[in-house]
Every structure is written in structure tokens, then in C-alpha cells.
Write a protein that holds these residues in place. Sequence first.
Motif, PDB file in Angstrom:
ATOM      1  N   PRO A 152       0.807  -1.227   0.000  1.00  0.00           N
ATOM      2  CA  PRO A 152       0.000   0.000   0.000  1.00  0.00           C
ATOM      3  C   PRO A 152       0.842   1.279   0.000  1.00  0.00           C
ATOM      4  O   PRO A 152       0.561   2.205  -0.767  1.00  0.00           O
ATOM      5  CB  PRO A 152      -0.847  -0.135   1.279  1.00  0.00           C
ATOM      6  CG  PRO A 152      -0.962  -1.609   1.484  1.00  0.00           C
ATOM      7  CD  PRO A 152       0.366  -2.166   1.067  1.00  0.00           C
ATOM      8  N   THR A 192      -7.128   2.528   1.067  1.00  0.00           N
ATOM      9  CA  THR A 192      -8.160   1.589   1.523  1.00  0.00           C
ATOM     10  C   THR A 192      -7.532   0.315   2.067  1.00  0.00           C
ATOM     11  O   THR A 192      -7.942  -0.198   3.120  1.00  0.00           O
ATOM     12  CB  THR A 192      -9.123   1.259   0.366  1.00  0.00           C
ATOM     13  OG1 THR A 192      -9.708   2.478  -0.129  1.00  0.00           O
ATOM     14  CG2 THR A 192     -10.223   0.332   0.824  1.00  0.00           C
ATOM     15  N   ALA A 193      -6.527  -0.186   1.363  1.00  0.00           N
ATOM     16  CA  ALA A 193      -5.829  -1.397   1.825  1.00  0.00           C
ATOM     17  C   ALA A 193      -5.074  -1.141   3.124  1.00  0.00           C
ATOM     18  O   ALA A 193      -4.951  -2.036   3.967  1.00  0.00           O
ATOM     19  CB  ALA A 193      -4.870  -1.882   0.736  1.00  0.00           C
ATOM     20  N   GLN A 194      -4.581   0.087   3.306  1.00  0.00           N
ATOM     21  CA  GLN A 194      -3.791   0.399   4.496  1.00  0.00           C
ATOM     22  C   GLN A 194      -4.643   0.536   5.746  1.00  0.00           C
ATOM     23  O   GLN A 194      -4.140   0.420   6.872  1.00  0.00           O
ATOM     24  CB  GLN A 194      -2.998   1.704   4.255  1.00  0.00           C
ATOM     25  CG  GLN A 194      -2.084   2.140   5.389  1.00  0.00           C
ATOM     26  CD  GLN A 194      -0.921   1.199   5.620  1.00  0.00           C
ATOM     27  OE1 GLN A 194      -0.675   0.308   4.802  1.00  0.00           O
ATOM     28  NE2 GLN A 194      -0.206   1.387   6.715  1.00  0.00           N
TER      29      GLN A 194
END
Length: 362
Positions: free
Chosen positions: A194, A258-260
Amino acid sequence: MNGQECRELLPPCPINKSSIQRAAILREEVRRKIGDGTFVYADYFPDSPRAKANPKDALLMEVLLQRQLETYERQVQNSQMAKSSYRGYAKAITGERMRRWHGLTVREVAPSALREWISEMDCTSKTIRNTLIPLRSIFEDALNDELIDFNPFDRIALTKLIRQTAKASDYVIQPFTAEERSAILEACRPDERPMVQFWFHTGLRPGELQALEWRHIDWERRVARIELNQVVGVIKAPKTAAGIRDLELNAEAVAALTAQKAISLMRGARVWLNPSSLQPWETDAQVRKTLWMPLMKRSKVPYRNPYQVRHTYASTLLTAGQNPWYVAQQLGHEDVEMVFRTYGKFIREDYQKPKAELRIVG
């Protein structure tokens, strides 16, 4: 001293092995400082007639350089100067090159000697300018205090001199290709990807990336507010007003954020954490050594330093035809001049020249 043998008495004390040893140590220290050009008589023997007969000692360049260094130390303690800046100035003040002025008073530094000294520097223009900063401060203060009649720097065409004598920087802008970016991202671990993906799609300065907080993310507008920069562990505002900006986020940058969320959203204010400790990044060197260098090795992409990520972001936008003024704003530059100077070869031709004037004759 100055080719003369001087004798001074120490304060009365019992003459024994210990006092003789102390005297020997003091003698060696004085001899060393004389050899270095940093000895000031009054510092060691303030009541000596020789000290009182040499008031010009206070105007010696080595004394003024030391005072300047102490000023910088106080500025660091008062959070008025970054530690990284202090280290650069301290290196310049205590380095071998600056010893050229030891033994001279501030009045004895002639413009011609200063011009010759600068012309002999075998380094880049940035290094020359950074080396001169403490020296210029000394002469400015000396002029204000009426210790000198003129500032020798005012009698030097400094910009022209540096341009004529400076060595070209060997730093090369070498953006990562699309294939190389893919290889780097594929080599990332899930907890690394990310941040690296976000970096490639925002081109933040390393300190801006480290200092970014979740409160700076406007999900609805898809922008990141850049208002903090981290330098050697110290969080502060960017150097210039232009550094404070709203950075537009593309779909890849938003996806990275968003992934983080699962990694750092509940762990504190900072967006990006060191994957090995889940603590906020502290320095550029930490990012380079613990993440970037191992990642580059795994990806098998020819090594370039992390700052090339920023260059990649800028060159990619310009190659795609983005307006250079927009790119300058995204990068946090004060004006577009640096974009043209640094990334000129990536700028589309129709932005390189003024557009032809359209005339309608009726």
C-alpha cells in the motif's frame, strides 16, 4: 605562539606527581590547539598580560566560526533549526576547507582571497552555497557590529563565480519505467505494497509521506492535505507555503489507502508505519534501509534511490500531457520554473513554447 616561546604560571598548588601530570596534559592541549589554529590565549590564561595585549583574538576567524556554531546549537535546542541542517553547517565550520581562515582576523579576509578560495572548491554549486552560509553570517554580523568596514562578499560576483567553478552534480534523474514499477510492486509483501503504491501515485517527498495522518485524507473529495513534513524525526510544516497543498488522489492512490486501513487506522494518527515494528517511520534513512533497499533487491530492478519515486510521478504526469503548472502544484513547488528545469525533457512540446497569437483581420 606565533613563533615565540611563552611561559605562564599555573595557580599555586602542591608540586607533586599529580600536578605535574595536569600541567603536562594542559601543555599538550595548548600545543594541539595552536597547531590547529584554534588557540585563544585569554581562554586559558585570562589574567596574563599577553591575553590582555591581544584583544584582536576575539576577532579571529576561528573564534567567530566557533561562536557561529554555538549559535546554531542554540537554534537546534530552541527548535529553530533542524538537526540535519545543523549537521551540515557543523561539518562546514569544522572541516579542513574552513581552516584556510584560521589565524586571520575578520578584517584580514580580503575579497580576492575569498574569491580564490571559492574558485578552488571542487564540489557542486549546492555544496558551495551550503559551505558559505556560516561564513556569510559571520561577515554580516561583523558589518552590523562595525567590526569591518565592508562585507567582502559584497565585492564578489558570487552567482557568476559559483556558476563558473562549480562541478556538475552527478545525480541523474532516472524514473522507473512502467515495467519496473510493476516489478517493484509485485515484489512487495502485502504489508509493504500500500505505501509503495501510494508513493508512486502521489510523488510525495519522503518526509511528507512519513508525516501523513489519517485526518489529512478527504475521502469524499479524493484529496490528501499535505501540511506536515518529517525531517530527522522532527515533524514540522513544509519549508515553503507552496508545500502546503491539496494533493489529488487517483484511483490507485485511493485503493492503496483503503488497503492500508486494516494495517494502521486503529494504531494511531499516522497512515504509514514501518511494517517490521508497526511504529511510525522516523527518518528517510530508516525507510531506505529497512524497506526500499531490500525491496529493490527482491524486484531485481537496477537500484535507484527512493527519491526517484517522486521523479517517476512527475515525469509520468508530464509524459501523459499534464499541464506543467498543475504538476508544480501537485509537487508543492513555489513556481513552475523548477518543473521546466528538472523535467524539461518530459514536457510536451506545446507547453515548451508560447502559443502563436491568433489574429483576426476584419
